[in-house]
Design a protein around this motif. Structure first.
Motif, mmCIF file in Angstrom:
data_model
loop_
_atom_site.group_PDB
_atom_site.id
_atom_site.type_symbol
_atom_site.label_atom_id
_atom_site.label_comp_id
_atom_site.label_asym_id
_atom_site.label_seq_id
_atom_site.Cartn_x
_atom_site.Cartn_y
_atom_site.Cartn_z
ATOM 1 N N TRP A 375 0.840 -1.207 0.000
ATOM 2 C CA TRP A 375 0.000 0.000 0.000
ATOM 3 C C TRP A 375 0.867 1.245 0.000
ATOM 4 O O TRP A 375 0.589 2.207 -0.721
ATOM 5 N N ILE A 376 1.940 1.246 0.811
ATOM 6 C CA ILE A 376 2.839 2.407 0.828
ATOM 7 C C ILE A 376 3.468 2.605 -0.546
ATOM 8 O O ILE A 376 3.530 3.730 -1.061
ATOM 9 N N LEU A 377 3.927 1.504 -1.157
ATOM 10 C CA LEU A 377 4.563 1.600 -2.467
ATOM 11 C C LEU A 377 3.592 2.141 -3.513
ATOM 12 O O LEU A 377 3.947 3.023 -4.304
ATOM 13 N N SER A 378 2.372 1.642 -3.519
ATOM 14 C CA SER A 378 1.398 2.126 -4.495
ATOM 15 C C SER A 378 1.001 3.571 -4.230
ATOM 16 O O SER A 378 0.668 4.309 -5.157
ATOM 17 N N THR A 379 1.072 3.992 -2.959
ATOM 18 C CA THR A 379 0.708 5.370 -2.619
ATOM 19 C C THR A 379 1.767 6.356 -3.088
ATOM 20 O O THR A 379 1.446 7.425 -3.620
ATOM 21 N N VAL A 380 3.031 6.014 -2.892
ATOM 22 C CA VAL A 380 4.100 6.940 -3.275
ATOM 23 C C VAL A 380 4.412 6.868 -4.763
ATOM 24 O O VAL A 380 5.062 7.768 -5.303
ATOM 25 N N SER A 381 3.959 5.818 -5.444
ATOM 26 C CA SER A 381 4.257 5.688 -6.873
ATOM 27 C C SER A 381 3.406 6.649 -7.683
ATOM 28 O O SER A 381 2.200 6.784 -7.433
ATOM 29 N N PRO A 382 3.992 7.336 -8.667
ATOM 30 C CA PRO A 382 3.217 8.271 -9.480
ATOM 31 C C PRO A 382 2.384 7.587 -10.561
ATOM 32 O O PRO A 382 1.676 8.252 -11.294
ATOM 33 N N PHE A 383 2.472 6.272 -10.661
ATOM 34 C CA PHE A 383 1.694 5.537 -11.658
ATOM 35 C C PHE A 383 1.172 4.261 -11.009
ATOM 36 O O PHE A 383 1.523 3.912 -9.889
ATOM 37 N N SER A 384 0.329 3.546 -11.725
ATOM 38 C CA SER A 384 -0.304 2.359 -11.164
ATOM 39 C C SER A 384 0.663 1.182 -11.141
ATOM 40 O O SER A 384 1.279 0.862 -12.151
ATOM 41 N N MET A 385 0.794 0.541 -9.981
ATOM 42 C CA MET A 385 1.622 -0.670 -9.852
ATOM 43 C C MET A 385 0.762 -1.845 -10.277
ATOM 44 O O MET A 385 0.200 -2.574 -9.464
ATOM 45 N N ASN A 386 0.644 -2.032 -11.585
ATOM 46 C CA ASN A 386 -0.400 -2.903 -12.105
ATOM 47 C C ASN A 386 -0.152 -4.385 -11.879
ATOM 48 O O ASN A 386 -1.077 -5.163 -11.764
ATOM 49 N N VAL A 387 1.112 -4.831 -11.832
ATOM 50 C CA VAL A 387 1.397 -6.246 -11.565
ATOM 51 C C VAL A 387 2.447 -6.305 -10.455
ATOM 52 O O VAL A 387 3.635 -6.498 -10.725
ATOM 53 N N PRO A 388 2.049 -6.150 -9.212
ATOM 54 C CA PRO A 388 3.042 -6.103 -8.129
ATOM 55 C C PRO A 388 3.844 -7.387 -7.995
ATOM 56 O O PRO A 388 4.964 -7.362 -7.479
ATOM 57 N N ALA A 389 3.310 -8.519 -8.444
ATOM 58 C CA ALA A 389 4.019 -9.793 -8.287
ATOM 59 C C ALA A 389 5.338 -9.824 -9.046
ATOM 60 O O ALA A 389 6.181 -10.678 -8.778
ATOM 61 N N ARG A 390 5.534 -8.906 -9.993
ATOM 62 C CA ARG A 390 6.797 -8.896 -10.726
ATOM 63 C C ARG A 390 7.986 -8.579 -9.813
ATOM 64 O O ARG A 390 9.129 -8.862 -10.161
#
Length: 875
Positions: A375-390
């Motif tokens: 959640w923190i990573l997706s919040t600070v990212s300026p774009f969508s973390m569409n496949v986090p499993a990578r």
């Protein structure tokens, strides 16, 4: 009393340096041989071109790499790509690492490029990065005090883990490139944080900055963001665990000074990294602003959860390729997990705690929201973390480090035999439980079937680990564990790699002959919609459609299916730009049009027709244009102007098409139509006794690439025949096929008239392409009777310049997202050139900073403390 040897006294570091170089050489040789063994199935299939790869390797990575090779070999750096999506940036694309030094060198060495040579170069480049990743993991492990055998376990787990393997096979080599630099970054960061002198901190920070700059040049924002988050977390965990050490030194340093030194070192590393990568980073930011990837509300359709079910962590850890073959959590086998459990008995508890915490943080990020770090990573990212499993590609590094510590722990006895026996017994019980879970997972595996033999090698790891502390041959036991770990990974890959090809397919558009044929660049004023995504890049031809995770969103809205305009998709299918969008063959079929009038404002809807050969839509026209303005209401609802030539076509009998699965349906075939080479439309009068969908398809005789035409849903009209209009491609002669698809059983179809209307005002014959490259195109306009507007249906993007007979001229925004220039009467040459000056400047900064950083590293180094000369008393 003996004096010290002169060599030791003068250069105490030389024997150590020689030993270090020998160890590096050993690691490179072992990793090279191991890489060849793991990819044996790929390398053995030369007749099937397995080394070309599958999935994105042939849809994205390969075609774009061949395009760059062609440009470089013809003296250009490809700043622009005129062949895809009606034009888009190339070097600014974060998935096109034009300035990544190894990639640029590969292009420079690919002489007389063909797709086959490009893919061969990519295969070598990927193999070198696999070795580089293993070398970095090995050095990182050795810097943590892990033994040589344990360091090899770390290298194997990282470089041959299933996520790493999947990225290489699917052509996600940029993930591999970024991940390969990650261990070097951690190594430099750890050295900088542990250095006592500021000079040494600076040295290691500069080394880390170079590694970071290389990773930034590899592009791909999602793994870069995940890597940056992991680095930040690593610093926080490291400093929390090492706070007591601030007062353990002989000369205590204040906490504030240590934190200031840390900030300077980390700031220097980050600043240098982004300064080196600025030629790729800043243009990518600009490009992202024109795309849909920066918006959080458009990515929902592409977001995938990590696995089904996501809580089955144990099974995911043990079954090397995870539970599905399309993208999910993937690790490095059961043997690595068994050794990682043993790491918690290692005496270096601080290092084990550090890497265990990093394993959890990285793993949490891979699981996606709502897990906290994800959640923190997706919040600070300026774009969508569409496949986090990578991000599992990073998890395997920390898991491998734990396994390395575990190997060393099991080869060392604890304080008492009772504690050692308790540890061995606990690991045996835990390992048997894990092997039982693994056995159950393989009976059968979700997509690999029965694979019972895969339990053998982790069982060998367990037995060697349990017995290592009780035998005198510690080094041999460690080597056996490392070998068993590798053999398990090797055995997994023997079935996993072919399974990837089975699922994604081995793309073969024409056999080895297709890949081996040399190409020439797109010469004429014609653009099509390819039936196979991005095959046009291999053929060096322009296309309306294509596949790419990042493109100019406004252009996509013009060319795609109107029903898909409000959602994010990775590409535009041929059916979207033609069957579902009237604009395909209306005006997107040509890069250049000559218009004699303009309409103020945006384009009409995608299902509306207008006289494309004579009219252009200008959102903000200049005040003084020499061509007349017409009102929107004055335009005829037709794809051609009112001045046209009509030629009737003999109507054959409607036949029947058959398909073994789809059944039968009426079909009308017109072949061939030899009509004038001008913008044309085919009209058809048809009577139907029930509703039908009419699908059209066009082809050029002798060419194996049919073009989809417009699709119409026509209601029943037995007494009032419908009149349909299909805009035609430009090639001549042309064959046309019309399929009448009824919902239920076929009905009656009566075609009473067919004619071709050719626009007499189309001035295509006055236009000639003189030259075309990646970044420029020159057009000659001959004998214009009056002023015209030259419309260039290539994306309007910052950096474009236009020249009329060598003199600069203003560019107008045309047809919503394209370009146009006003041209006076007479004969002229118009040249469009893409000159992204900001990118030029960023490239200069990148090169200068890189050279300066490398020069500094070559002339500086961490100072070694010379050992004190032996005193007379103890000599």
């Amino acid at each position: 009393m003996s004096a010290p040897s002169s060599r030791t006294a003068q250069d105490p570091g030389r024997p150590v340096a020689r030993s270090h170089r020998a160890e590096l050489a050993l690691c490179v040789v072992v990793m090279a041989l191991a890489t060849a063994a793991v990819y044996t199935w790929v390398l053995a299939g030369t007749d099937e071109l397995r080394f070309v790869g599958t999935g994105d390797a042939t849809w994205g990575c390969g075609p774009s790499a061949f395009l760059m090779d062609y440009a470089v070999q013809h003296g250009e750096i490809p700043f622009w790509n005129p062949l895809a999506f009606c034009g888009m940036p190339y070097a600014a694309h974060p998935g096109r690492p034009a300035f990544y030094p190894p990639y640029l060198l590969r292009s420079a060495l690919t002489v007389h490029p063909t797709p086959l040579r490009t893919h061969a170069g990519l295969a070598i480049l990927i193999g070198l990065h696999v070795v580089l990743a293993g070398l970095g993991a090995f050095l990182l492990a050795r810097s943590q005090g892990i033994s040589r055998a344990g360091a090899f376990v770390t290298a194997f787990a990282f470089a041959f883990g299933s996520n790493f393997i999947m990225r290489t096979v699917l052509g996600h080599w940029l993930y591999v490139g970024i991940a390969a630099w990650f261990p070097f970054l951690l190594l430099a960061m750890g050295k900088a944080l542990g250095a006592a002198r500021r000079r040494d901190k600076i040295y290691f920070a500069v080394a880390g900055g170079i590694a970071l700059g290389m990773a930034v040049h590899c592009g791909v924002p999602q793994p870069l963001m995940t890597m940056g988050f992991a680095l930040a977390a690593y610093y926080v965990v490291y400093r929390l665990l090492h706070r007591p050490a601030l007062r353990d030194t002989a000369r205590p340093r204040p906490v504030a000074r240590v934190l200031i030194d840390d900030a300077l070192a980390m700031g220097l590393m980050a600043g240098l990294g982004f300064a080196i990568g600025v030629a790729s980073f800043l243009p990518a930011l600009e490009f992202a602003g024109h795309s849909a990837r920066t918006g959080s509300d458009v990515m929902g359709s592409f977001t995938r959860i990590a696995e089904e079910p996501p809580w089955n962590v144990l099974q995911l850890l043990l079954t090397y390729p995870g539970l599905n073959n399309s993208g999910g959590l993937r690790f490095a086998g059961a043997g690595v997990v068994i050794l990682a459990l043993a790491a918690f008995t290692h005496p270096n508890r601080r290092a084990v705690a550090l890497h265990a915490a990093m394993f959890y943080i990285a793993f949490d990020c891979c699981m996606g929201v709502p897990f906290p770090f994800a959640w923190i990573l997706s919040t600070v990212s300026p774009f969508s973390m569409n496949v986090p499993a990578r991000g599992t590609i990073y998890v395997c590094l920390f898991l491998g480090l734990l396994a390395g510590f575990g190997l060393d722990a099991m080869t060392t006895r604890l304080r008492t035999a009772r504690l050692t026996a308790a540890r061995s017994g606990a690991l045996l019980v835990a390992g048997l439980v894990l092997l039982d879970v693994l056995q159950r997972c393989l009976s059968p595996h979700p997509y690999l079937g029965e694979r019972q033999g895969l339990v053998l090698f982790p069982a060998c790891v367990l037995l060697a680990a349990v017995g290592a502390a009780w035998i005198p041959w510690k080094r041999a036991a460690g080597g056996c564990m490392a070998a068993a770990v590798f053999l398990e990974l090797w055995r997994w890959n023997l079935v996993f790699i072919p399974s990837l090809y089975a699922v994604w397919g081995l793309w073969d558009p024409g056999g080895p002959e297709f890949f081996a044929r040399e190409r020439t660049f797109w010469p004429g004023n014609q653009r099509a919609a390819g039936s196979e995504l991005n095959k046009n890049l291999y053929d060096l031809e322009g296309s309306m459609d294509g596949y790419d995770p990042l493109f100019i969103e406004a252009v996509r809205r013009v060319a795609c299916d109107p029903a898909k305009q409000d959602e994010y998709y990775r590409g535009i299918g041929a059916y979207e730009a033609t069957r579902h969008n009237a604009r395909g063959y209306l005006f997107l079929k040509r890069p250049f049009w000559l218009a004699r009038q303009y309409v103020r404002g945006p384009l009409p809807p995608a299902d509306a027709l207008f006289p494309a050969a004579t009219t252009v839509f200008l959102p903000e026209p200049p005040e003084a244009l020499a061509v007349p303005e017409v009102g929107r209401a004055d335009l005829p609802e037709s794809g051609i102007s009112a001045d046209f030539e009509e030629s009737p076509v003999a109507v054959p009998r409607v036949g029947v098409a058959e398909h073994p699965k789809l059944g039968t349906w009426p079909r009308l075939e017109l072949r061939p139509l030899d009509i004038p080479p001008r913008h044309s439309a085919l009209t058809m009068t048809v009577a139907l006794d029930r509703p039908v969908t009419v699908e059209s398809r066009f082809a050029q005789p002798g060419m194996d690439r049919p073009d989809l035409g417009r699709e119409f849903a026509v209601p029943a009209c037995p007494d009032n025949p419908a009149r349909l209009r299909f805009m035609l491609p430009d090639y001549r002669p042309i064959e046309a096929v019309f399929d009448f698809r009824f919902e239920d059983e076929p009905g009656a179809v009566t075609v009473s008239a067919v004619s071709v209307q050719t626009d007499a005002n189309d001035e295509e014959e006055r236009l000639r392409i003189l030259s075309r490259g990646m970044n420029a195109v020159e057009v000659e306009l001959r004998d214009l009777p009056e002023a015209r507007i030259l419309t260039f249906t290539d994306a309007d993007y910052p950096g474009w310049r236009a020249f009329l007979d060598g003199h600069p001229m203003p560019i107008m925004r045309a047809n919503d997202v394209f370009k146009a220039v006003a041209v006076p009467a007479g004969t002229h040459r118009v040249r469009f050139v893409f000159r992204p000056w900001r990118q030029y400047a960023a490239l200069l900064v990148s090169g200068a900073v890189f050279v300066a950083a490398v020069t500094y590293l070559a002339g500086a180094g961490p100072r070694r403390r010379r050992p004190a000369a032996p005193s007379a008393l103890h000599g």
